[in-house]
Design a protein around this motif. Structure first.
Motif, PDB file in Angstrom:
ATOM      1  N   ASP A 265      -0.529   1.302 -14.229  1.00  0.00           N
ATOM      2  CA  ASP A 265      -0.246   2.159 -14.335  1.00  0.00           C
ATOM      3  C   ASP A 265       1.255   1.876 -15.930  1.00  0.00           C
ATOM      4  OD1 ASP A 265       1.428   4.334 -16.030  1.00  0.00           O
ATOM      5  OD2 ASP A 265       2.509   5.131 -14.144  1.00  0.00           O
TER       6      ASP A 265
ATOM      7  N   TYR B   1      -6.024   9.616  -3.448  1.00  0.00           N
ATOM      8  CA  TYR B   1      -6.737  10.717  -4.780  1.00  0.00           C
ATOM      9  C   TYR B   1      -8.260   9.636  -4.790  1.00  0.00           C
ATOM     10  CZ  TYR B   1      -8.511  10.453  -9.621  1.00  0.00           C
ATOM     11  OH  TYR B   1      -9.615  11.100 -11.087  1.00  0.00           O
TER      12      TYR B   1
ATOM     13  N   TRP C  61      -4.041   1.107  -8.520  1.00  0.00           N
ATOM     14  CA  TRP C  61      -4.542   1.532  -7.905  1.00  0.00           C
ATOM     15  C   TRP C  61      -5.862   0.528  -8.152  1.00  0.00           C
ATOM     16  CZ3 TRP C  61      -3.067   3.090 -12.699  1.00  0.00           C
ATOM     17  CH2 TRP C  61      -4.407   3.347 -13.323  1.00  0.00           C
TER      18      TRP C  61
ATOM     19  N   ALA D 220      -9.097   5.937  -4.581  1.00  0.00           N
ATOM     20  CA  ALA D 220      -8.465   4.624  -4.718  1.00  0.00           C
ATOM     21  C   ALA D 220      -6.961   4.600  -3.709  1.00  0.00           C
ATOM     22  CB  ALA D 220      -8.086   5.283  -5.938  1.00  0.00           C
ATOM     23  N   GLN D 221      -7.030   3.501  -3.698  1.00  0.00           N
ATOM     24  CA  GLN D 221      -5.778   3.084  -2.571  1.00  0.00           C
ATOM     25  C   GLN D 221      -4.999   2.351  -4.076  1.00  0.00           C
ATOM     26  OE1 GLN D 221      -5.117   2.146   0.538  1.00  0.00           O
ATOM     27  NE2 GLN D 221      -3.119   2.081  -0.483  1.00  0.00           N
ATOM     28  N   TYR D 222      -3.549   3.621  -4.037  1.00  0.00           N
ATOM     29  CA  TYR D 222      -2.701   3.360  -4.844  1.00  0.00           C
ATOM     30  C   TYR D 222      -1.360   2.190  -4.071  1.00  0.00           C
ATOM     31  CZ  TYR D 222      -3.569   5.957  -8.540  1.00  0.00           C
ATOM     32  OH  TYR D 222      -4.003   7.309  -9.386  1.00  0.00           O
TER      33      TYR D 222
ATOM     34  N   ASP E 263       2.579   0.763  -4.337  1.00  0.00           N
ATOM     35  CA  ASP E 263       3.925   0.013  -5.203  1.00  0.00           C
ATOM     36  C   ASP E 263       3.468  -1.124  -5.605  1.00  0.00           C
ATOM     37  OD1 ASP E 263       4.883   2.891  -4.634  1.00  0.00           O
ATOM     38  OD2 ASP E 263       5.441   2.207  -2.218  1.00  0.00           O
TER      39      ASP E 263
ATOM     40  N   ASP F 147       3.826   3.479  -6.932  1.00  0.00           N
ATOM     41  CA  ASP F 147       2.341   3.968  -7.126  1.00  0.00           C
ATOM     42  C   ASP F 147       1.712   3.356  -8.658  1.00  0.00           C
ATOM     43  OD1 ASP F 147       2.236   5.307  -5.088  1.00  0.00           O
ATOM     44  OD2 ASP F 147       2.111   7.451  -6.272  1.00  0.00           O
TER      45      ASP F 147
ATOM     46  N   THR G 228       0.016   7.338  -1.489  1.00  0.00           N
ATOM     47  CA  THR G 228      -0.864   8.343  -2.232  1.00  0.00           C
ATOM     48  C   THR G 228      -2.321   8.463  -2.199  1.00  0.00           C
ATOM     49  OG1 THR G 228       0.709   8.130  -3.335  1.00  0.00           O
ATOM     50  CG2 THR G 228      -0.718   8.771  -4.775  1.00  0.00           C
TER      51      THR G 228
ATOM     52  N   LYS H 266       1.017  -0.926  -0.006  1.00  0.00           N
ATOM     53  CA  LYS H 266      -0.248   0.204   0.225  1.00  0.00           C
ATOM     54  C   LYS H 266       0.587   1.219  -0.206  1.00  0.00           C
ATOM     55  CE  LYS H 266      -3.989  -2.152   2.184  1.00  0.00           C
ATOM     56  NZ  LYS H 266      -4.664  -1.578   3.372  1.00  0.00           N
ATOM     57  N   SER H 267       0.647   2.370  -0.500  1.00  0.00           N
ATOM     58  CA  SER H 267       1.271   3.761  -0.919  1.00  0.00           C
ATOM     59  C   SER H 267       0.298   4.041  -0.455  1.00  0.00           C
ATOM     60  CB  SER H 267       1.325   4.002  -1.862  1.00  0.00           C
ATOM     61  OG  SER H 267       1.749   5.120  -2.478  1.00  0.00           O
TER      62      SER H 267
END
Length: 101
Positions: free
Chosen positions: A93, A44, A69, A52-54, A56, A66, A42, A39-40
């Motif tokens: 991404d 959003y 997500w 959102a849950q970002y 790594d 990131d 970051t 979990k990041s």
């Protein structure tokens, strides 16, 4: 379809199990490689999907910051727009993660 970072497959599922939203493929939670997601912090918020849950994504030296997500608890009205419940599904991404069939 597979999601790959370096030489690590981080998700793998038949295309008919994926959900496509706004040009992104979302993989079901059952297709994710255990231990490849951290979990990041970051943050959003999408006005129609929710928070959102970002993540790594990757292992060892091959980690995309990131790079993925998810919407763990999407806004319920978004299910009508998407066509199904996509809670916990993960998108990637495409500039960091290779998607291939």
């Amino acid at each position: 379809m597979k999601a790959v970072i370096g030489s690590t497959v981080v998700a793998d599922a038949p295309t008919d199990q994926l959900v496509t939203i706004e040009g992104n493929w979302y993989f079901p939670p059952s297709s994710l490689t255990e231990g490849a997601f951290t979990k990041s912090p970051t943050a959003y918020h999408c006005p129609w999907k929710g928070d959102a849950q970002y993540f790594d994504v990757g292992t060892g030296d091959d980690v995309a910051k990131d790079g993925g997500w998810s919407y763990p608890e999407p806004i319920p009205s978004s299910f009508d727009r998407v066509g199904q419940d996509y809670s916990g599904y993960v998108a990637f991404d495409k500039s960091q993660v290779t998607l291939s069939e």
